[in-house]
Design a protein around this motif. Sequence first.
Motif, short mmCIF file in Angstrom:
data_model
loop_
_atom_site.label_atom_id
_atom_site.label_comp_id
_atom_site.label_asym_id
_atom_site.label_seq_id
_atom_site.Cartn_x
_atom_site.Cartn_y
_atom_site.Cartn_z
N ASP A 53 16.33 12.40 4.73
CA ASP A 53 16.59 13.20 5.93
C ASP A 53 17.92 13.94 5.90
OD1 ASP A 53 14.18 12.47 7.13
OD2 ASP A 53 15.07 10.70 8.06
N GLU A 54 18.74 13.66 4.91
CA GLU A 54 20.07 14.26 4.84
C GLU A 54 19.99 15.76 4.66
OE1 GLU A 54 24.24 13.65 2.39
OE2 GLU A 54 22.58 12.27 2.06
N LYS A 55 20.86 16.46 5.38
CA LYS A 55 20.92 17.92 5.31
C LYS A 55 22.21 18.34 4.60
CE LYS A 55 18.27 18.66 9.56
NZ LYS A 55 17.53 17.44 9.48
N PRO A 56 22.33 19.61 4.25
CA PRO A 56 23.55 20.08 3.56
C PRO A 56 24.79 19.93 4.43
CG PRO A 56 21.81 21.74 3.47
CD PRO A 56 21.34 20.67 4.40
N TRP A 57 25.95 19.79 3.79
CA TRP A 57 27.24 19.65 4.48
C TRP A 57 27.42 20.74 5.52
CZ3 TRP A 57 31.48 22.91 4.75
CH2 TRP A 57 32.64 22.35 5.27
N GLU A 58 27.06 21.97 5.19
CA GLU A 58 27.26 23.10 6.10
C GLU A 58 26.51 22.91 7.42
OE1 GLU A 58 27.91 24.37 1.92
OE2 GLU A 58 26.28 23.32 2.92
N TYR A 59 25.35 22.31 7.37
CA TYR A 59 24.59 22.03 8.59
C TYR A 59 25.40 21.12 9.52
CZ TYR A 59 21.21 19.91 11.74
OH TYR A 59 20.58 19.44 12.86
N TYR A 60 25.90 20.03 8.98
CA TYR A 60 26.66 19.08 9.79
C TYR A 60 27.96 19.70 10.30
CZ TYR A 60 23.32 15.72 8.00
OH TYR A 60 22.17 15.06 7.69
N MET A 61 28.59 20.53 9.49
CA MET A 61 29.83 21.17 9.91
C MET A 61 29.58 22.10 11.10
SD MET A 61 32.93 20.93 8.95
CE MET A 61 34.08 21.44 10.19
N ARG A 62 28.51 22.84 11.05
CA ARG A 62 28.17 23.74 12.17
C ARG A 62 27.93 22.95 13.45
NH1 ARG A 62 26.11 29.07 10.71
NH2 ARG A 62 26.33 29.34 8.46
N GLN A 63 27.24 21.82 13.34
CA GLN A 63 26.99 20.98 14.51
C GLN A 63 28.30 20.44 15.08
OE1 GLN A 63 23.83 20.91 15.78
NE2 GLN A 63 23.54 22.34 14.09
N SER A 64 29.18 19.99 14.20
CA SER A 64 30.47 19.44 14.65
C SER A 64 31.32 20.51 15.33
CB SER A 64 31.24 18.85 13.46
OG SER A 64 30.58 17.71 12.98
N LEU A 65 31.34 21.70 14.78
CA LEU A 65 32.15 22.76 15.38
C LEU A 65 31.64 23.14 16.77
CD1 LEU A 65 32.89 24.98 12.26
CD2 LEU A 65 34.44 23.39 13.43
N LYS A 66 30.32 23.09 16.96
CA LYS A 66 29.78 23.34 18.30
C LYS A 66 30.34 22.32 19.29
CE LYS A 66 25.33 25.05 16.71
NZ LYS A 66 23.88 24.71 16.64
N GLN A 67 30.36 21.05 18.90
CA GLN A 67 30.88 20.01 19.78
C GLN A 67 32.38 20.19 20.02
OE1 GLN A 67 29.69 16.43 17.69
NE2 GLN A 67 27.93 16.16 19.03
#
Length: 106
Positions: A53-67
């Motif tokens: 289920d792991e996604k690329p680093w960039e996906y998680y970074m985008r989610q974190s920046l939204k928060q």
Amino acid sequence: MTTFISGPMSGLPDFNYPSFHEAGEYLQAKGEIFFSPAHDWMGKERQPPTPEDEKPWEYYMRQSLKQLLYCDRILMLPGWENSRGATIEKELAIILNMQIEYWNQS
């Protein structure tokens, strides 16, 4: 005051979720609103992604920046300085004139 919890994740056991959860529990006990990559938007703890289920680093970074953009303060977990993502989050917090704190509970 709303806090974003930032810290290292990549390459760490369970993506360092336990550290994020500990900081989240602390903030929640104080009645504070917080966001973190290891919690959903309601503050509920998430489980680390499984390899399939792991996604690329960039996906998680985008989610974190939204928060992060919803917050007034950033709480840096130990080891943040060795994390590409946490370093970016801290730099953005500086640019946005956010309060910066460092977690030292463990």
